[in-house]
Each structure stands twice: as C-alpha cells, then as structure tokens.
Design an enzyme around this catalytic site. Structure first.
Site, PDB file in Angstrom:
ATOM      1  N   LYS A  82     105.471  19.385 -83.449  1.00 15.16           N
ATOM      2  CA  LYS A  82     106.020  19.753 -82.146  1.00 15.16           C
ATOM      3  C   LYS A  82     105.758  21.242 -81.940  1.00 15.16           C
ATOM      4  O   LYS A  82     105.923  22.035 -82.876  1.00 15.16           O
ATOM      5  CB  LYS A  82     107.528  19.461 -82.129  1.00 15.16           C
ATOM      6  CG  LYS A  82     108.210  19.781 -80.807  1.00 15.16           C
ATOM      7  CD  LYS A  82     109.695  19.416 -80.859  1.00 15.16           C
ATOM      8  CE  LYS A  82     110.388  19.638 -79.520  1.00 15.16           C
ATOM      9  NZ  LYS A  82     111.816  19.254 -79.559  1.00 15.16           N
ATOM     10  N   SER A 157     113.237  16.118 -75.909  1.00 14.47           N
ATOM     11  CA  SER A 157     112.162  17.039 -75.652  1.00 14.47           C
ATOM     12  C   SER A 157     110.947  16.833 -76.562  1.00 14.47           C
ATOM     13  O   SER A 157     109.872  17.361 -76.272  1.00 14.47           O
ATOM     14  CB  SER A 157     112.664  18.474 -75.818  1.00 14.47           C
ATOM     15  OG  SER A 157     113.073  18.688 -77.169  1.00 14.47           O
ATOM     16  N   SER A 181     116.810  15.059 -79.071  1.00 18.44           N
ATOM     17  CA  SER A 181     115.367  15.163 -78.807  1.00 18.44           C
ATOM     18  C   SER A 181     114.444  14.537 -79.823  1.00 18.44           C
ATOM     19  O   SER A 181     113.227  14.497 -79.601  1.00 18.44           O
ATOM     20  CB  SER A 181     114.977  16.621 -78.618  1.00 18.44           C
ATOM     21  OG  SER A 181     115.310  17.017 -77.317  1.00 18.44           O
TER      22      SER A 181
HETATM   23  N1  GLN Z   1     118.264  16.458 -73.529  1.00 22.37           N
HETATM   24  C1  GLN Z   1     118.991  17.485 -74.214  1.00 22.37           C
HETATM   25  C2  GLN Z   1     118.798  18.808 -73.513  1.00 22.37           C
HETATM   26  O1  GLN Z   1     118.100  18.856 -72.563  1.00 22.37           O
HETATM   27  C3  GLN Z   1     118.610  17.558 -75.653  1.00 22.37           C
HETATM   28  C4  GLN Z   1     117.420  18.396 -75.934  1.00 22.37           C
HETATM   29  C5  GLN Z   1     117.134  18.552 -77.399  1.00 22.37           C
HETATM   30  O2  GLN Z   1     117.682  17.846 -78.239  1.00 22.37           O
HETATM   31  N2  GLN Z   1     116.307  19.522 -77.709  1.00 22.37           N
HETATM   32  O3  GLN Z   1     119.321  19.801 -73.906  1.00 22.37           O
END
Ligand code: GLN
Length: 490
Positions: A82, A157, A181
């Site tokens: 990532k 994400s 994410s």
């Molecule tokens: N969807 C969540 C956010 O937008 C989680 C994102 C994540 O785990 N990096 O913060």
C-alpha cells in the site's frame, strides 16, 4: 520445470513459496510474470509505481539465496505495498498530491521485515489520500476499480491492495487499517485480510493518519497466506515505534489446524439489526452454520455502544489527523505551491492545493474538536466513550472466544455512488468498534450478495488472539471454497 508460468497467478503465497524453494520456478520468472500482469491490467488503477529494474534485481538476489539454500519463508514471493508505507526504492505518495515526487530515504519497518523474509517488491498500490476513505475514490491519482465489477468501488482505504490481490496481480499485499481499511476492502473484493492487535506491527514508516488507531496487516487469498505474511510483518520495534508491543515475533501459522470443537462464537445483536442488507445477512448466516458444523457454538452477545463508534471515531481520527498532517507544509516533503507572496502564504497555498477535499474536511473537523472551548465537549467525551466501547468488548469476551458478524452493511457500491461523505462514514459501523478498542479483526470471503458482489465475514478477537482468528478462518476455508472464487476474465 513442472509449473507453467501461465498459471502462476493462481498460486497462493504458500504454494509459490514451496515451488520456489523446490526450484521448480525461479524468482526472476515469477517477478517477470507478475510485472507483465500488472501492466496488462493497468485499467484497474491498482499500481501507482512500478520499478521493474528494482523488482528484477530483488528477484535475482532471491534466486541467489534460494540457490545457496538459505532462503527465508517468503524468498522470491512477489508482494506489493500500500502506498502509505515509505519505500526507498519506490515513490511514496500516500495517494496525495502533497507527496508527489517524494522519495523516502528509508524503508518502513514492515517493508524491511518482509524483504528480510525474502519477498520481492512488485510496486506500490493506490489508496485513499492519507488512508482517509472507504472507496479509494479519494486518491489524487484516480480511483481503483473492483475486479468483480469494474463499475463498483473496491472499498478503501486499502482498495488498491484488495483489488490487486483479487485480480491476482500479486499473491498478497500489505494494507493498513485505522477504522476498517483492511477488513472492508478485503470484504468488497472477496479476499482475506487481517488487522492485528494495535501495536503488533511497527508503525515506523507508515505515513501517519490517526496514530492511536493505525495498524498494518496483510491482504491475501487465504488465512494461511495471511498467517505467513503476518508472521514476517510483526514484532517489536522499540527504537522506532514506542507503541509497538514488547512481544516476540510469533509464528501465526502454528495453530491454523486447531479443531474448533467447543469454540464459543459471540454474535453481537447490534451487528444484525435493521441496517444490515438481507443479502449480506444471508451469506453471514450460512457461514455461521458452517462454523457450527465444524464444532463451534453460537452465543448471543451485546456490544451496546456500537452506534456510538461512528461519532467517536470521526472525532478522534480527524483530531489525530489534524495534528499528524501539520508536517505537510511545503518545506519538508514533496509538493510546494508554485506561486506565493510570503512564507505564510506559501503554507496556505501549498496546503490548499496539495490536499484533497476529504483530507481538508478532516483537518478542519480535527482542529475544531481540539480547539479551546470544544475540547471537553467533543474530544474528551469521545475518549471516554472509546474506553467504554473497549470495556464492552471485555464484557463480551467473558461469554465467548471470538466474535463474528458482517464487515459492512452492504456489498460494494457503485463508483461515484456515495455523493455524501456521511454515507461512507456510516458504512464503517461494524469495523470501527474493534478499531477503537485496538482489537485484532479479520475479514474472510463467505459468499456473494447483490450484483454477484463478494460478501466478507468479520471475526474479532481479544487482544493478541490473531492465531485464533486465523485458525477459525483457515478451518472455514478448508471446508468451503468461497476464497478460491475469482472474478470473470481473471
Ligand atoms: N473509512 C475509514 C475512514 O475513512 C477508515 C479508514 C482507514 O481505516 N484507514 O477513516
């Protein structure tokens, strides 16, 4: 050579590592094969940076290690990271224009550990800007498409990671999970992913979003592969991440085959309420039946503050983000605005042009909830409820060994399908409680829902119970074949 390279992409990490060790396939041809696959599927938008020369040099070194007979557990296995992990040999953007052109002078600990285990890096994978998002639509470098239906989002994400694994562009990938994410994109793309206990994996070199929540983990096609990856990724890093746990590195594969007889699986009532789509519910119910057939017992439990996890997370995460992102000022990293009048204007122009809308929204919310006069009403209150959410889990774990439920209320939605950011936030309801408590959680494919899109089941365990979660998932995957399904044309 018994293995034809035309089906290398169907092999799991475990299978590939064995073939490499037996020298039935070389690391070099494996790397070449996956690099050309990545190029052939560029339309999915998964890779942000490929450096074929670097990858092939790593593969040659892996072959030398294999020839010398001192291979590590992953020697020659290609992986992709990532783009939130900093890397010396690849660009790092965190999905943001703010880091355009940035090259880190060092590798993140997780990247370095996987390299020590012998993995070969294919490249960097697209993600939401600074890991803020649920659909990978917040990347400054364009969205990622879901390989199961390219008109759908892959989740976020870590959407690039999940989509690349699902499309078999890489046998496994790293991801990060702050509020879901790893688990949510794994669920939306029909792959397996685990977020370990907070502190298991070093955060050193992970571009920080919300430091009290951020945690690295793998996405792969099976629980066994996740266990192999996680074993290489975790372990203490006392000099570089003071929140990394002082626990020796563990072999997470060691109890994969443990019998599930007598296992108590907690079913939280709040995860099965009105908001859960019937197609998702049906797939989860069927998976729970399989676990019962394998000897587990379902126990009704309650996580009464589940709904509060959304406001609590969307106060704490932006608060931490507003502080973490203050370092991006046009001086130290990446992007700087071309035109400005003085130093202050340079900061303003750089941040106005370098950050995307969602990141700006979070910086504003975070700054607001931390400001004098609102700190007590929002931030402090959220911290208190965060503790209560963690306590609720401890109550629940008196009655059960692991918790099972959905990862998300629905299957993946259409690209552009959520015009309001609140719709994204609300869909995080089942992943946020475990994140706020710092607990390990995973997602494994358990079927298909509306539009033939994958459905994932979430398993949440108590602190340091990753081996147990992987064991439950592995036994399930031995009894079913949802995890081997692949998108059409792949
Ligand atoms: N969807 C969540 C956010 O937008 C989680 C994102 C994540 O785990 N990096 O913060």
């Amino acid at each position: 050579m018994t293995q034809t390279s035309s089906d290398l992409h169907d092999l799991t990490v475990a299978q590939l590592a064995t073939l490499l060790r037996e020298r039935k396939v070389s690391a070099l041809e494996t790397a070449q094969y996956f690099l050309s696959r990545a190029a052939a599927h560029a339309e999915l938008g998964t890779f942000l940076d490929l450096q074929p020369d670097t990858t092939l040099a790593q593969a040659r070194a892996a072959d030398a290690r294999l020839a010398a007979g001192n291979a590590g557990p992953l020697t020659g296995v290609p992986l992709a990271h990532k783009d939130i992990f900093v890397t010396r040999d690849f660009a790092t953007t965190a999905g943001s224009k703010m880091l355009q052109g940035y090259r880190s002078p060092f590798d993140a600990t997780v990247v370095a550990r996987l390299a020590e285990a012998g993995a070969v890096t294919l490249g960097k994978l697209n993600c939401d800007e600074f890991a803020m998002g649920s659909a990978t639509e917040n990347s400054a470098y364009g969205p990622v498409k879901n390989p199961w239906d390219t008109s759908c989002i892959p989740g976020g994400s870590s959407g690039g990671s999940a989509a690349a694994v699902a499309a078999r562009l890489t046998p496994a990938a790293t991801g990060t999970d702050t509020g879901g994410s790893i688990r949510q994109p794994a669920s939306f793309c029909g792959v397996t992913g685990i977020k370990p206990t907070y502190g298991r994996a070093s955060r050193y070199g992970m571009v920080a979003f919300a430091s009290s929540l951020d945690q690295a983990g793998p996405l792969a096609r099976s629980a066994e592969d996740c266990a192999l990856m996680l074993s290489a990724m975790c372990g203490p890093d006392p000099d570089r991440d003071s929140t990394s746990l002082d626990m020796p590195a563990e072999d997470f594969t060691r109890s994969l085959n443990t019998d599930l007889a007598g296992l108590r699986i907690g079913i939280p009532a709040e995860f099965f309420g009105e908001g859960l789509a019937p197609d998702v519910r049906a797939a989860i119910d069927a998976a729970l039946k399989v676990l019962e057939q394998l000897g587990a017992r379902l126990v009704p439990i309650s996580l009464p503050r589940t709904e509060l996890s959304i406001p609590v997370y969307y106060i704490i995460a932006p608060a931490e983000a507003s502080s973490n992102l203050s370092r991006f000022d046009g001086v130290k990293f990446g992007f700087r605005a071309k035109q400005y009048t003085d130093l202050n204007d340079m900061y303003l122009q750089t941040r106005a042009q370098g950050f995307g809308d969602e990141v700006k929204r979070r910086i504003m919310i975070g700054t607001y909830v931390l400001s004098h006069g609102y700190y007590d009403a929002y931030y402090l209150q959220a911290q208190k409820i965060r503790r209560m959410i963690a306590d609720d889990f401890q109550q629940a774990f008196k009655q059960c060994d692991v918790i099972a439920g959905p990862v998300t209320p629905t299957v993946a939605w259409k690209l552009g399908g959520h015009s309001d950011p609140l719709a994204d936030y609300l869909a995080d309801i089942f992943t946020l409680p475990g994140s706020l408590a710092g607990l390990p959680g995973m997602s494994l494919p358990v079927g298909f829902g509306a539009g033939k899109m994958p459905v994932g089941m979430q398993l949440i365990g108590n602190y340091l119970s990753e081996s147990r979660l992987l064991n439950v998932a592995h036994r399930f995957q031995q009894a079913t074949d949802w995890h081997t399904a692949k998108p059409q044309g792949i």
